[in-house]
Each structure stands twice: as structure tokens, then as C-alpha cells.
Design a protein around this motif. Structure first.
Motif, PDB file in Angstrom:
ATOM      1  N   GLY A   1       0.840  -1.200   0.000  1.00 54.69           N
ATOM      2  CA  GLY A   1       0.000   0.000   0.000  1.00 54.69           C
ATOM      3  C   GLY A   1       0.874   1.248   0.000  1.00 54.69           C
ATOM      4  N   CYS A   2       1.908   1.243   0.838  1.00 54.03           N
ATOM      5  CA  CYS A   2       2.812   2.409   0.890  1.00 54.03           C
ATOM      6  C   CYS A   2       3.572   2.573  -0.419  1.00 54.03           C
ATOM      7  CB  CYS A   2       3.800   2.264   2.052  1.00 54.03           C
ATOM      8  SG  CYS A   2       3.034   2.607   3.638  1.00 54.03           S
ATOM      9  N   LEU A   3       3.939   1.453  -1.040  1.00 54.27           N
ATOM     10  CA  LEU A   3       4.649   1.535  -2.324  1.00 54.27           C
ATOM     11  C   LEU A   3       3.764   2.238  -3.365  1.00 54.27           C
ATOM     12  CD1 LEU A   3       7.032   0.705  -4.160  1.00 54.27           C
ATOM     13  CD2 LEU A   3       5.915  -1.516  -4.485  1.00 54.27           C
ATOM     14  N   ALA A   4       2.493   1.882  -3.385  1.00 53.38           N
ATOM     15  CA  ALA A   4       1.572   2.534  -4.338  1.00 53.38           C
ATOM     16  C   ALA A   4       1.416   4.014  -3.999  1.00 53.38           C
ATOM     17  CB  ALA A   4       0.222   1.826  -4.315  1.00 53.38           C
ATOM     18  N   LEU A   5       1.336   4.328  -2.709  1.00 51.32           N
ATOM     19  CA  LEU A   5       1.187   5.738  -2.319  1.00 51.32           C
ATOM     20  C   LEU A   5       2.423   6.552  -2.711  1.00 51.32           C
ATOM     21  CD1 LEU A   5      -0.422   5.326   1.240  1.00 51.32           C
ATOM     22  CD2 LEU A   5      -1.558   6.100  -0.853  1.00 51.32           C
ATOM     23  N   LEU A   6       3.599   5.964  -2.496  1.00 51.67           N
ATOM     24  CA  LEU A   6       4.833   6.663  -2.876  1.00 51.67           C
ATOM     25  C   LEU A   6       4.876   6.864  -4.394  1.00 51.67           C
ATOM     26  CD1 LEU A   6       7.616   7.782  -1.959  1.00 51.67           C
ATOM     27  CD2 LEU A   6       8.549   5.473  -2.348  1.00 51.67           C
ATOM     28  N   ALA A   7       4.490   5.823  -5.112  1.00 47.84           N
ATOM     29  CA  ALA A   7       4.472   5.940  -6.587  1.00 47.84           C
ATOM     30  C   ALA A   7       3.451   6.989  -7.027  1.00 47.84           C
ATOM     31  CB  ALA A   7       4.151   4.588  -7.217  1.00 47.84           C
ATOM     32  N   ALA A   8       2.339   7.065  -6.307  1.00 50.46           N
ATOM     33  CA  ALA A   8       1.319   8.073  -6.654  1.00 50.46           C
ATOM     34  C   ALA A   8       1.853   9.477  -6.403  1.00 50.46           C
ATOM     35  CB  ALA A   8       0.049   7.830  -5.850  1.00 50.46           C
ATOM     36  N   ALA A   9       2.543   9.657  -5.274  1.00 56.04           N
ATOM     37  CA  ALA A   9       3.122  10.977  -4.976  1.00 56.04           C
ATOM     38  C   ALA A   9       4.128  11.368  -6.059  1.00 56.04           C
ATOM     39  CB  ALA A   9       3.779  10.957  -3.595  1.00 56.04           C
ATOM     40  N   ALA A  10       4.957  10.387  -6.456  1.00 58.21           N
ATOM     41  CA  ALA A  10       5.952  10.662  -7.509  1.00 58.21           C
ATOM     42  C   ALA A  10       5.252  10.992  -8.829  1.00 58.21           C
ATOM     43  CB  ALA A  10       6.871   9.457  -7.680  1.00 58.21           C
ATOM     44  N   ALA A  11       4.181  10.272  -9.125  1.00 59.61           N
ATOM     45  CA  ALA A  11       3.449  10.520 -10.387  1.00 59.61           C
ATOM     46  C   ALA A  11       2.814  11.909 -10.373  1.00 59.61           C
ATOM     47  CB  ALA A  11       2.385   9.443 -10.585  1.00 59.61           C
ATOM     48  N   LEU A  12       2.251  12.294  -9.228  1.00 64.20           N
ATOM     49  CA  LEU A  12       1.658  13.635  -9.121  1.00 64.20           C
ATOM     50  C   LEU A  12       2.742  14.705  -9.243  1.00 64.20           C
ATOM     51  CD1 LEU A  12      -0.890  13.024  -6.201  1.00 64.20           C
ATOM     52  CD2 LEU A  12      -1.481  13.627  -8.561  1.00 64.20           C
ATOM     53  N   ARG A  13       3.877  14.428  -8.605  1.00 66.31           N
ATOM     54  CA  ARG A  13       4.994  15.382  -8.665  1.00 66.31           C
ATOM     55  C   ARG A  13       5.405  15.617 -10.114  1.00 66.31           C
ATOM     56  NH1 ARG A  13       7.326  18.868  -8.525  1.00 66.31           N
ATOM     57  NH2 ARG A  13       9.179  19.658  -7.444  1.00 66.31           N
ATOM     58  N   HIS A  14       5.303  14.549 -10.891  1.00 66.02           N
ATOM     59  CA  HIS A  14       5.741  14.587 -12.283  1.00 66.02           C
ATOM     60  C   HIS A  14       4.747  15.338 -13.180  1.00 66.02           C
ATOM     61  CE1 HIS A  14       7.222  13.158 -16.114  1.00 66.02           C
ATOM     62  NE2 HIS A  14       6.068  12.580 -16.373  1.00 66.02           N
ATOM     63  N   CYS A  15       3.437  15.151 -12.933  1.00 69.79           N
ATOM     64  CA  CYS A  15       2.502  15.658 -13.947  1.00 69.79           C
ATOM     65  C   CYS A  15       1.437  16.620 -13.416  1.00 69.79           C
ATOM     66  CB  CYS A  15       1.812  14.503 -14.668  1.00 69.79           C
ATOM     67  SG  CYS A  15       0.677  13.568 -13.651  1.00 69.79           S
ATOM     68  N   SER A  16       1.261  16.732 -12.113  1.00 64.91           N
ATOM     69  CA  SER A  16       0.145  17.524 -11.613  1.00 64.91           C
ATOM     70  C   SER A  16       0.625  18.895 -11.114  1.00 64.91           C
ATOM     71  CB  SER A  16      -0.539  16.752 -10.476  1.00 64.91           C
ATOM     72  OG  SER A  16      -1.673  17.449 -10.055  1.00 64.91           O
ATOM     73  N   ALA A  17      -0.323  19.681 -10.594  1.00 60.41           N
ATOM     74  CA  ALA A  17       0.057  20.955  -9.984  1.00 60.41           C
ATOM     75  C   ALA A  17       0.903  20.675  -8.741  1.00 60.41           C
ATOM     76  CB  ALA A  17      -1.204  21.725  -9.599  1.00 60.41           C
TER      77      ALA A  17
END
Ligand SMILES: Cc1cc2nc3c(=O)[nH]c(=O)nc-3n(C[C@H](O)[C@H](O)[C@H](O)COP(=O)(O)OP(=O)(O)OC[C@H]3O[C@@H](n4cnc5c(N)ncnc54)[C@H](O)[C@@H]3O)c2cc1C
Length: 551
Positions: free
Chosen positions: A494-510
């Protein structure tokens, strides 16, 4: 003249207008950001056309029809002869035709069964995500058809023959030999009564014959039974092996796939899922004998990606319905969307949904790049089960909360929310259930440890300036390599997915969105309920405008 409600009473309104004729692309900034950030910005115009079509009132209504009129098995005719056909409502066929025409079943491949160049995966993922918002059941044969090519690659002569039919943008619903059809769809039969996850317990047997193999046994779940062929696991003399089992034998006679009954399912009602017996059915071997799991896992990796994309899509539709309603419904002299507590709920959900779409699109990008970049291949390998686990397990709770945002209306069929709610759990169950996804992450760590550590290091670096990222990466590394890793795996994955989500947002979101996600999901544990995260009013406004523009 004001519209009237039953028996002549004036329509007192305070009901939200129907949420139809929505441009699923233009109204979804998180999707646009994820598409652009993952290399598919050039597809924006085509995606906008797709989003407009799929969000039309007509498509919403066809989805209702396809699910209110589930498929019917005609196992026998009136004289007792086998028919083994399943009849679908015309609305289902319409979805199939539109999805095939849009390339959802094939566009990530070239004619020679090699991967299409980037951004084929991301562009298709965006379409798949929008289609899932409207009708999810028909996407089962769509995802299996495109994924089957990855397994069929182990049988070059076979795939060369099938490929022009798979690549066709024409949907052909007729029961005919695959070589006579304009286009074909493919399914998969692994799960048996005595064991689904543990396919080594499969008892279905395959004996070599003068032509191909003869397969005898059963499958306890085999969805989309009107597909033109199935990838099936069976015990051959050399061990568990993958086979291609067409609906017709090479001589044009109907193959011996006997459907016993259709499952009476919680949701996924437009789609048929059969129990089937193979009575000396003809099949062609795909890959070597004894390498069945290794062969079919290439297909399963792609269907797992699609499970996560579809769940992100239904989360999106649930959020959009909730937000739309809350912006129109007034309680205690204020719109629901302006009531502080409802705002907190909606903003927290918008943050989760934006993370889900960023995560699945970044994963699709990894598939786009995997063929030429070992690091991206490792990312796809490690994160596919983690992303499927987190997104698909999140969706049911998320949709429950969205349903509640509509109050009593949300519990009523016309609101669409009940269908989304019933649909959501299946993505977590099929193609490997939650625990199985976590075990798969552990397998990647134990078999390809160096590559897995490199992926974790890359995620930590990409999210380095976000609160809680470093600590989360350390926790994951420790938990996945601990002596009791299995017992801790759900927490770590679960934490791995959350970390990946944070990285993905960092990459493409505001930037604020990535910061907010990390602050409320990595630096602290998010509570079980939405609306409990610490999100300031201005940030809530930003999230809600991104989720669905208010004008
Ligand atoms: C609507 C629907 C359609 C389907 N369509 C198809 C299809 O087309 N083709 C097909 O082949 N299959 C299909 N399936 C089957 C599906 O893939 C399986 O149900 C699923 O993989 C789980 O297998 P199982 O049901 O045998 O459960 P089991 O394997 O018995 O698992 C039960 C539970 O135990 C957990 N578990 C298993 N092993 C472990 C372990 N070592 N440690 C901890 N927990 C564990 C699992 O995560 C799961 O939660 C479909 C299922 C559904 C619901």
C-alpha cells in the motif's frame, strides 16, 4: 412553464440536473495533466472527441440498458441439441463495436505483434479510463483481447495468422470460425473449481493429437464466452501449459466448449461469466509444455494494468457525480459543495482520484517505454501489482462515499452510483486478488531484487522534496525484505503505491496537489474515512476546480 413533478405538483427543484452530455476529457483536468505529463499530449484532440462521444446522454442510457438486460445462456435448443451460445443485449454490442473501433482491443500492438511505439499505451489508457466511466462490463473481453497478444507471442505462427483479425477495428458479433470474421475477440480460462490463485492445482488435461491437442476438463470462471478463442491452461504431458482454444475446429465444426451456466454476479452484469466444460476440445499449444504460467503471465500483467485503469475510471465517474450534485443541491441555505464538511469530503476524494489517474497513467507510460528501457520495464514489473492492489481496493470505499454525497438519490439506480458500487469489487478480485498482488510484489523483490530496489530508489528520488517520502521509502525497503515480509506485505505494498502516486503527481500535476497528497498520505496515515485529511479551504477549492470546473 415550470416542469411538473407527478400529479400536477410544480417542480420545486433543488434537484441536480442530469449529469449527461459531459465531455469526459475537457471536464477532467487531472486526466489532461496525466496524459500530457506521460507523453500523450499530442492525442488531446482525439481524446476530446472520444470523451465527448462517450459522455453523451445516449451512451449513459445504453449503459443502463446493457446492465438492465444481462446476457442469457442458450445451452440447448428445443430438441436437446447443444447450442452453447450467449445472447447479449444490442446495447452491449454497441459498446463492443465502439471500443473496438477506437482501438481499445488492439492499439498498443503493431501488425507483427510487437509493441506499438509510445505513447500508444498512455493514449489507450486514457480512452479505457473514459470508457470505464460509462460501461465497464464490456471492457472484460476488450482488455483480454489486447492482452492475449502478449501471451500469443510465444506461438509466432499462430499469432501471425490471428493478428489481422485482432488488429481489425471491426467488431463482428457472429458465431463463425475466426478466419471467416472481420474481427475477433479473445478470452482466458485459468480458474478451476478447486483453485484459482493456485493454478498448479488445475486438473484440465491436454493430450497431443494428430493436429494440436485434445483438452478435457472444466473452468469455473471463463468470462466473455462468446469470444472467438481462449487462452486456457491445462496439464500436458510436460506440465501446466498454455493453449489457444478457438470456438471452431480447423475443419469448421463447432469446438467442444460446453457452457454449464452463467454466474449470477453482484455487478458486472452486462458481461457474461461462464462455467464451462471442455469435452475433448481442440486446442493449439502456446509456448512450451510446462511453461503455462510463464506464458500467460505476460497477458495477465496487461489485464492487471487495465483493472487499475478501470477502477480509476469508475472512481472518477463517482466523484464527478458527487461533485455535480453537491454544486446544485442546497441545504440550510447553502450549496452542499459550500458546506465546510462536505467540502472537506469532496476535496479529500478529489485528491485521491487525481492520484489514482496520475498513478495509472504513469504506469501505462512505463509499459510504453519498457521495450527499450530496462528501468521502465522493472518499474512496470514491480508497480503493476502494487497499483492494482491499491487502486482496486480503494475504489469500493471511495464509491460508497460518493454515493452518500448524493444522499438518498445516490442509493437509487437512476443515479448510476449503485452500478458503479456493484462494479467496483471485481477489479480487486479477478486477475489476482489483493493478497496475491502483494505476494507478486514480494516475488519481484525476491527474484529481481536489484531492479526492485532501483525502482524504489527512483521513486524516492522523484518524490524527494515531498513530505514523508524518504520515511515511506525506508519503511517499504525494510518491510519488503523483513523475515515476516508476507505478514507486513499489505502495509508495505500500500505504501509503495502511495509513494508511486506521490511521484506521479509530482511529475505531472500541480505542485500543490503533489504536496497535499504526500502531506496527507505519506507524512501521516490517512484515516479510514474521506474528509478527515487536513486540507486548507484554498487547497480544497483548487482540488475541486481541477476535478470538475464549476462553470
Ligand atoms: C466476475 C468474475 C469473472 C471472472 N472471469 C474469469 C475469467 O474469465 N477467466 C479466469 O481464468 N478467471 C476468471 N475469474 C476468476 C478470478 O480470476 C478468481 O476468482 C481469482 O483469481 C481468485 O481465485 P479463486 O476464486 O480461486 O480464489 P482463491 O484462489 O481460493 O483465493 C481466495 C482468497 O485467498 C487469497 N489468497 C490466495 N492465496 C493466498 C496466499 N498464499 N496467502 C494469502 N492469501 C491468499 C486470495 O487473495 C483471495 O482473497 C473471474 C472471477 C470473477 C469474480
Amino acid at each position: 412553464m415550470a416542469a411538473q413533478w407527478r400529479s400536477g405538483e410544480p417542480d420545486t427543484a433543488n434537484q441536480s440536473p442530469p449529469f449527461v452530455d459531459v465531455d469526459l476529457y475537457a471536464s477532467d483536468r487531472p486526466l489532461q495533466s496525466a496524459v500530457a505529463g506521460n507523453g500523450a499530449g499530442g492525442e488531446a484532440a482525439a481524446l476530446a472527441a472520444f470523451g465527448k462521444h462517450w459522455g453523451s446522454a445516449e451512451m449513459f442510457d445504453l449503459a443502463r440498458q446493457a446492465n438492465e438486460n444481462p446476457p442469457i445462456l442458450r445451452a440447448f435448443d428445443g430438441k436437446g441439441f447443444r447450442r452453447d451460445i450467449v445472447e447479449f443485449h444490442p446495447a452491449y454490442h454497441r459498446f463492443m463495436a465502439d471500443s473496438v473501433a477506437a482501438g481499445l482491443a488492439a492499439s498498443t500492438w503493431r501488425d507483427d505483434a510487437t509493441p506499438a511505439p509510445a505513447p500508444a499505451q498512455v493514449a489507450r489508457a486514457a480512452r479505457f479510463y473514459m470508457a470505464a466511466q460509462i460501461e465497464t462490463g464490456h471492457l472484460c473481453p476488450i482488455t483480454m483481447t489486447r492482452a492475449a497478444v502478449a501471451a500469443l507471442a510465444a506461438a509466432p505462427a499462430l499469432v501471425a495468422g490471428l493478428m489481422s483479425k485482432i488488429m481489425s477495428r471491426a467488431y463482428d458479433e457472429r458465431l463463425r470460425p475466426w478466419w471467416e470474421k472481420r474481427g475477433i475477440t479473445l478470452g482466458m480460462g485459468m480458474t478451476e473449481r478447486q483453485g484459482g490463485t493456485d493454478v498448479r492445482t488445475n486438473t484440465t488435461r491436454a493430450e497431443p493429437a494428430s493436429e494440436g491437442y485434445v483438452v478435457t476438463g472444466q473452468k469455473w470462471f471463463m468470462s466473455a464466452p462468446m469470444c472467438d478463442g481462449f487462452l486456457v491452461l491445462a496439464q500436458a504431458p510436460g506440465g501446466l501449459t498454455c493453449f489457444f482454444m478457438p470456438r471452431f475446429r480447423p475443419d469448421g465444426s463447432v469446438n467442444a466448449l460446453h457452457f454449464q451456466r452463467l454466474k449470477d454476479k453482484l455487478g458486472n452484469r452486462s458481461n457474461a461469466s461462464s462455467e464451462v466444460a471442455f469435452d475433448e476440445a481442440f486446442a493449439v499449444r502456446v509456448g512450451e509444455e510446462g511453461r503455462g504460467v510463464r506464458t500467460i503471465i505476460n497477458m495477465v500483467q496487461l489485464t492487471r494494468l487495465d483493472c487499475a485503469i478501470a477502477s480509476a475510471g469508475i472512481m472518477r465517474m463517482a466523484l464527478a457525480q458527487a461533485l455535480h450534485h453537491a454544486r446544485h443541491r442546497t441545504v440550510f441555505q447553502k450549496h452542499l459543495s459550500d458546506q465546510p464538511m462536505m467540502r472537506a469530503v469532496l476535496a479529500d476524494m478529489a485528491l485521491e482520484a487525481e492520484a489514482a489517474v496520475a498513478l495509472v497513467m504513469r504506469l501505462a507510460r512505463a509499459f510504453d517505454l519498457a521495450a527499450g528501457d530496462a528501468r521502465e520495464a522493472a518499474r512496470a514489473r514491480l508497480l503493476t501489482p502494487a497499483v492494482k492492489y491499491w487502486v482496486c481496493k480503494t475504489a469500493p470505499l471511495f464509491i460508497d462515499e460518493a454515493m452518500e454525497c448524493l444522499g438518498g438519490n445516490g442509493y437509487v439506480e437512476e443515479s448510476v452510483l449503485p452500478r458503479l458500487y456493484r462494479e467496483a469489487p471485481v477489479n480487486a478480485i479477478w486477475e489476482g486478488s489483493g493478497n496475491v498482488m502483494c505476494l507478486d510484489v514480494l516475488r519481484a523483490v525476491s527474484h529481481e531484487g536489484e531492479a526492485a530496489r532501483a525502482v524504489l530508489g527512483a521513486l524516492a528520488a522523484e518524490a524527494a522534496d515531498l513530505p514523508g517520502a524518504r520515511e515511506t521509502a525506508d519503511f517499504i525497503a525494510g518491510a519488503l525484505s523483513a523475515a515476516d515480509a508476507e505478514a507486513q506485505a499489505r502495509s508495505a505494498v500500500g505504501c509503495l503505491a502511495l509513494l508511486a502516486a506521490a511521484a506521479a503527481l509530482r511529475h505531472c500535476s500541480a505542485p500543490q496537489v503533489a504536496e497535499l497528497f504526500a502531506r496527507t498520505r505519506l507524512a501521516v496515515r490517512h484515516g479510514a474515512m474521506y474528509g478527515t485529511a487536513d486540507i486548507a479551504p484554498n487547497d480544497a477549492g483548487l482540488l475541486l476546480e481541477r476535478a470538475l470546473p464549476s462553470v
